[in-house]
Write a protein that holds these residues in place. Structure first.
Motif, PDB file in Angstrom:
ATOM      1  N   LEU A 267      32.695  76.053  73.258  1.00 55.40           N
ATOM      2  CA  LEU A 267      34.118  75.660  72.634  1.00 55.40           C
ATOM      3  C   LEU A 267      35.009  75.357  73.659  1.00 55.40           C
TER       4      LEU A 267
ATOM      5  N   LEU B 249      39.822  74.131  67.643  1.00 52.23           N
ATOM      6  CA  LEU B 249      39.069  74.678  68.793  1.00 52.23           C
ATOM      7  C   LEU B 249      39.707  75.941  69.566  1.00 52.23           C
TER       8      LEU B 249
ATOM      9  N   ASP C  36      34.536  71.657  74.587  1.00 49.98           N
ATOM     10  CA  ASP C  36      34.878  71.092  73.764  1.00 49.98           C
ATOM     11  C   ASP C  36      36.673  70.771  73.753  1.00 49.98           C
TER      12      ASP C  36
END
Ligand SMILES: [Fe+2]
Ligand SMILES: [Fe+2]
Length: 196
Positions: A135, A181, A138
């Protein structure tokens, strides 16, 4: 007064828009230019180069999200896994939009795998099987993409409004991705499910 007369009759009385016959004459010039007509005022080669960098970014992001989708299997992270898949599909759609625009501008969308990582603004990332690290990777990639899309939009300005509108649409989706996110990362950090 002479000054106020000049104010009310700019361009010596010429209309602000080109007349129809002039528009038609210019449209017929250089027909091989397709969507690029003589009034296109951007630096086309530079726009194509920037779009190819954005294309590389989207492809690398698609690959990273697909990788995360598959390796998140078995981590009790079904909802996050589905988000990875949705983001992968949206990044792919961005890559398609950008490729179409490159072709409209007379360029060649560059899918050469040897050059992808170099041209991409965002990185592929390296963290396997650690959900929080995935995460984070990202989120960093999305924030890089957001910055580079903002810069591209500022560069293109009003010289290529079609490209600018496309970039603004993509930017809005990247901002949603970053927001999602950040909240997923915050929620798994709170739940203490992370092994670092
Ligand atoms: Fe994207
Ligand atoms: Fe994104």
């Amino acid at each position: 007064m002479q000054a106020s007369q000049q104010k009310t009759t700019p361009n010596n009385g010429k209309a602000a828009l080109s007349d129809v016959s002039e528009l038609r004459r210019r449209a017929k010039e250089h027909l091989e230019g397709g969507a690029v007509t003589p009034s296109y005022s951007a630096d086309k080669e530079m726009v194509i180069r920037l779009l190819n960098e954005a294309l590389a970014t989207e492809i690398v992001c698609t690959l990273r999200y697909r990788h995360h989708y598959f390796v998140a299997e078995g981590l009790a992270a079904e909802s996050i896994k589905q988000e990875f898949l949705k983001h992968a599909q949206e990044e792919q759609a961005h890559a398609d939009q950008i490729s179409e625009r490159i072709v409209q501008l007379g360029g060649d969308p560059n899918f050469d795998p040897e050059e992808l990582a170099d041209r991409s603004h965002a990185e592929y990332g390296t963290h396997n099987n650690d959900l929080a690290e995935m995460l984070r990777d990202d989120l960093v990639a999305e924030r890089v993409a957001i910055e580079s899309y903002r810069e591209m939009i500022a560069y293109v300005g009003s010289d290529d409004s079609t490209t600018r509108r496309m970039l603004e649409g993509i930017l809005a989706v990247e901002e949603e991705h970053a927001e999602e996110l950040a909240s997923m990362l915050a929620s798994i950090l709170r739940s203490g499910k992370i092994v670092t």
